[in-house]
Structure formats: structure tokens, C-alpha cells
Design a protein around this motif. Structure first.
Motif, short mmCIF file in Angstrom:
data_model
loop_
_atom_site.label_atom_id
_atom_site.label_comp_id
_atom_site.label_asym_id
_atom_site.label_seq_id
_atom_site.Cartn_x
_atom_site.Cartn_y
_atom_site.Cartn_z
N PRO A 1 -8.68 -1.88 2.42
CA PRO A 1 -8.43 -1.92 0.98
C PRO A 1 -7.32 -2.91 0.61
O PRO A 1 -7.40 -3.60 -0.40
CB PRO A 1 -8.01 -0.49 0.62
CG PRO A 1 -8.43 0.35 1.76
CD PRO A 1 -8.51 -0.52 2.96
N THR A 2 -6.26 -2.97 1.45
CA THR A 2 -5.15 -3.86 1.12
C THR A 2 -5.60 -5.31 1.11
O THR A 2 -5.30 -6.07 0.18
CB THR A 2 -4.01 -3.68 2.14
OG1 THR A 2 -3.61 -2.31 2.13
CG2 THR A 2 -2.83 -4.55 1.77
N ILE A 3 -6.36 -5.71 2.13
CA ILE A 3 -6.81 -7.09 2.19
C ILE A 3 -7.80 -7.39 1.07
O ILE A 3 -7.70 -8.40 0.36
CB ILE A 3 -7.44 -7.38 3.57
CG1 ILE A 3 -6.35 -7.32 4.64
CG2 ILE A 3 -8.14 -8.73 3.59
CD1 ILE A 3 -6.87 -7.45 6.05
N LEU B 1 -7.11 -9.62 -6.24
CA LEU B 1 -5.96 -9.83 -7.13
C LEU B 1 -5.57 -11.30 -7.14
O LEU B 1 -5.34 -11.89 -8.20
CB LEU B 1 -4.79 -8.95 -6.68
CG LEU B 1 -3.47 -9.14 -7.43
CD1 LEU B 1 -3.61 -8.73 -8.88
CD2 LEU B 1 -2.35 -8.33 -6.77
N LEU C 1 -8.30 -5.78 -1.86
CA LEU C 1 -7.68 -5.77 -3.18
C LEU C 1 -6.74 -6.95 -3.35
O LEU C 1 -6.64 -7.55 -4.43
CB LEU C 1 -6.93 -4.45 -3.40
CG LEU C 1 -7.81 -3.20 -3.48
CD1 LEU C 1 -6.96 -1.96 -3.64
CD2 LEU C 1 -8.81 -3.31 -4.62
N GLY C 2 -6.05 -7.33 -2.25
CA GLY C 2 -5.16 -8.48 -2.31
C GLY C 2 -5.94 -9.75 -2.62
O GLY C 2 -5.51 -10.58 -3.43
#
Lengths: 328, 143
Positions: free
Chosen positions: A87-89, A95, A91-92
Motif C-alpha cells: 500500500p505504501t508504494i 500521490l 499510494l506513494g
């Protein structure tokens, strides 16, 4: 039953997809900015679906497919990889991409600036061609040339509104006492619909406008005509309507250039008959609609400052309507 | 630390429990420690948004030195959160004990649980600071 359910679902899906088309849809773009936002939407949706499938796929796997105890290392990998790293990668990346195209929506204009001032519940519009010393004043309709980036300088009278032509680009809030800016570039000639997108009072939903994207030559000709004074419409009813306009005191609130009426409270009516709608997108600009509007403002647009002139006889209302519809 | 893996022995010997209580007595104050990383995150968030808002309102543009300063603040915030996270990871002590969830409610469990919580909060704070920093790099100007 199952088949009926599937058919209903398919019909509902078809109906909701049909809602995505049309002249007030961010998903049927008429300009470069809306196209960029449309792509952004689909990619964001794709990212969300990917994430949803990955997360729920893992839930499904560990609770249904392989519910037995699994090695600690694998379990850790699934929780940390699927719960944090993926999710972090994802969503990053989304974004970062979203932020990188954000400045495109604020590019400087190619020369024409349109100043729009939000009122309850209509739009004061001023066209400022490059180098103009005074604006061309209009209301409740936006016209813009195709293939040019047009700047919109936005502010508001008393409450916050939001200026949005979904088919042409993103929305921008309008604040009292503070100017905001958005630029739009229409690519396909057409008539789109704009809508106030920030709740601004009881007739917020009736605060709309038509946005007409025109070939540049046609736009220039239109703007020249719009800058001129009103030509007094001819014909018995229209001439009687002009006298009624003066007698009823309409000019205290409404301006018609070329006459003695210079009121600034309500929309400028100089070329109101040439607009596609009246009452800020409320009704089509037909003589019948003018008569209905004049005599029923409060029911057509609750809370509006203009009183209903319901004491007018049908003949008087029709005469007034003939005059206004003739102001092209 | 090995005593905790023999709960039978621990329950039977109140003196040892008292010793544990003393050893982890600082826990009463260290609740504050788990909020360190989110506090750094929120401080960084406020600093970035307030500084850029003031610059845009007063000057109409974000000067290069401000962007540079905020990027430096971001690096400092990430380093501080990294340090807090590392301390918390050590406190959780999962590599020694192999105990992920610390369910027993003894003082040492509480100690390690707080480390676990602080570690997870440090991770989300780290990601938060990265996401807050991205507009600094990708959005220029005030519009």
C-alpha cells in the motif's frame, strides 16, 4: 430469481454507466484538463481495485484456501508486504503522479481572462480580453474559444461557492474577498454544463450555467456583439415589454446597456435573450420561460432575492418576456 | 528475560514479580514515549503547512530557502522517527523473545507491548512524513 437479480444488476450497471456520459460529466472530457483528470480517476480507480484485490485475495487465501498454520516467515511476509509495503508504494506512486499533474490545472492563460463572481445563486461574469481596459460584462453563461487556455479569476460575494465545469476541468472554490485562479482549455466545441459545487444556501442546486466552447472566430464575433449595447427589440409586445420593464422598476436591479437601466444588484440583462438559459441554468431562454420566471421566481428558485412579479397579468408577463427574449 | 518463558515459576515466586515491577517501573512515565513519533509527524505537518501558507499569503511565492529548510526539517524528522522506531523495536524485543503479541499482562509484557505499539506508530509516522514532504518536491508555487 438469481437470473432476475443478475438482470437487475446489469440494468443498474448500464444505467449508472449511462450517467457517466453527457455534458456535465468529468468522464466525458471536452478539454485537456478534464482528460487529464479523467485519466487520473481511472488510474486511481485501477490502483484502488488492485489494492483491494491483493488485500482481500490474501484474506481469502489465509482464511479459506489455506487455513492451516503457515510458517512464521511467510505469515510475516504477507502481513508486512501486503499490509505495509505494497500500500505504501502504490499510494506513494499514485500521490506522486497526482501531485505532478496538479500544476497543469493552474497554467497561465493565453490572453483571455474571465472573472467570475459568485452570488446567491448566480454568476457575475466579466470577459477581459488581453490588454482590455474595461471588461465585457455578462452573467450566468460562460463562452470560451476552443484551443485556447482561458484563465478564470474567481471570487464570491457572501458565501463560498465552487466553480466547476466537469467536462472541461477540475473545480475551484470561490471565496469572498479572496481571488482564486483556474485555467481551462476546451478542445471540442460544444455546450457543457457548469454547476456550483459547494453548498451555498437553499438554491445551491439551482446555481448552474451553460458553458459554450466555440471556434475562435465565432467566439471573437460573439464577444464583439456581447460588448455592444442592447438593440431594442421591435414589435408591439416587445415595445410594450420595454415600457413595463421601466414601469415595474426592473432597472433598479438589472442593467441593460444602451438604456437608462443600470442596476447592479441582479444579473446584467443586456443580451439575456441570446443566452441559452435564464435564472442561472434554471430554465431554457424561451419567451414562455421568461414569463414563468418573472411571475414565479420564489418557487423556481427558493430564497432568491428577486421577488415574484405575480401581480402582472398574463399579457403583461408575455410582453415583458417578449422584450427580454428579444435582447439578443 | 528468560524468566518470562516459564510463567509457572514466575507466578509461584512473588519476590521475582516484585523485582520485575521495580525493573519496569519507568513504564509509568514511558507511555509518553509511544506518542513521540506521531508528535514529530504532526509537528512536521504543521511546520510545512503553516510555513508555506504564510509564505504564499505574504509573499505570493515559496522562496527557495524555505523549501530547502523544510526539506532539511523533513530529513531531520525522518531521522528522529527512525531513531524512535529503532528504540521501540529494541524495546519490543521480538527477535529475542519471538513473542509478537505479549498477551500476558505482566510488567515485562507491558513493556514490550508498548515497544511494539511505538514501533508501529513510528512506521506510520515515517510514511506520513514522506507523504507530507512529496508536495514540497512536486508542487511549485502557491496555486
Amino acid at each position: 430469481m438469481r437470473l432476475t437479480g443478475a438482470a437487475t444488476a446489469a440494468a443498474a450497471a448500464a444505467l449508472s454507466l449511462a450517467g457517466c456520459a453527457g455534458r456535465q460529466s468529468a468522464l466525458s472530457p471536452g478539454g485537456a484538463d478534464a482528460a487529464a483528470l479523467g485519466t487520473l480517476f481511472w488510474v486511481m480507480l485501477g490502483g484502488a481495485v488492485l489494492l483491494w484485490l491483493a488485500m482481500n485475495g490474501m484474506f481469502f487465501y489465509v482464511t479459506r484456501v489455506n487455513a492451516s498454520a503457515m510458517p512464521r516467515r511467510l505469515a510475516n511476509g504477507m502481513v508486512i508486504g501486503g499490509g505495509i509495503v505494497l500500500p505504501t508504494i502504490l499510494l506513494g506512486a499514485l500521490l506522486g503522479w497526482g501531485l505532478s499533474i496538479l500544476p497543469d490545472q493552474r497554467q497561465p492563460d493565453d490572453g483571455l481572462t474571465i472573472r467570475v463572481h459568485g452570488e446567491q445563486w448566480w454568476w457575475r461574469v466579466e470577459y477581459w480580453p488581453e490588454g482590455a481596459a474595461a471588461p465585457v460584462v455578462s452573467a450566468n453563461e460562460i463562452r470560451l474559444p476552443v484551443g485556447e487556455r482561458v484563465g478564470f479569476r474567481l471570487d464570491s460575494d457572501q458565501v463560498i461557492h465552487s466553480f466547476w465545469i466537469p467536462s472541461l476541468g477540475g473545480k475551484m472554490d470561490m471565496f469572498p474577498g479572496r481571488e482564486t485562479y483556474v485555467s481551462l482549455e476546451a478542445e471540442a466545441p460544444g455546450v457543457y454544463r457548469g454547476q456550483c459545487a459547494e453548498f451555498c444556501g437553499e438554491s445551491h442546486a439551482w446555481m448552474a450555467f451553460e458553458a459554450v466552447a466555440m471556434p475562435p472566430d465565432a467566439f471573437d464575433a460573439w464577444l464583439d456583439a456581447e460588448a455592444g449595447a442592447a438593440a431594442a427589440p421591435e414589435g408591439g409586445a416587445a415595445e410594450r415589454g420595454a415600457a413595463l420593464f421601466a414601469r415595474e422598476g426592473c432597472g433598479a436591479c438589472h442593467a441593460i446597456r444602451g438604456t437608462g437601466h443600470v442596476g447592479q444588484v441582479g444579473p446584467d440583462l443586456t443580451h439575456v435573450g441570446g443566452r441559452r438559459s435564464i435564472g442561472a441554468g434554471r430554465l431554457a431562454a424561451t419567451p414562455e420561460a421568461f414569463a414563468a420566471w418573472i411571475t414565479h421566481t420564489d418557487s423556481l428558485k427558493p430564497g432568491v432575492r428577486m421577488p415574484s412579479y405575480d401581480h402582472l397579468s398574463d399579457a403583461d408577463a408575455a410582453a415583458l418576456a417578449a422584450y427580454l427574449a428579444g435582447l439578443t | 528475560m528468560s524468566a518470562r518463558h516459564d510463567p509457572q515459576r514466575r507466578r509461584d515466586r512473588p519476590a521475582e514479580r516484585d523485582e520485575e515491577r521495580r525493573a519496569f517501573r519507568e513504564e509509568a512515565e514511558s507511555l509518553v514515549r509511544i506518542t513521540a513519533a506521531p508528535t514529530i509527524w504532526s509537528g512536521h505537518f504543521l511546520l510545512c503547512y503553516c510555513a508555506v501558507a504564510i509564505a504564499c499569503a505574504k509573499a505570493g511565492a515559496v522562496p527557495g530557502w524555505l523549501t530547502g529548510g523544510l526539506l532539511a526539517a523533513s530529513v531531520a524528522a525522518l531521522a528522529a522517527i527512525g531513531w524512535v522506531g529503532w528504540r521501540a523495536f529494541r524495546q519490543w524485543n521480538v527477535t529475542d523473545t519471538g513473542d509478537f503479541s505479549n498477551p500476558e499482562g505482566e510488567a515485562e509484557d507491558r513493556h514490550e507491548f508498548l515497544g511494539h505499539a511505538a514501533f508501529l506508530l513510528a512506521i506510520i509516522s515515517f510514511i506520513g512524513v514522506v507523504y507530507v514532504t512529496m508536495p514540497l518536491l512536486l508542487v511549485e508555487g502557491c496555486r
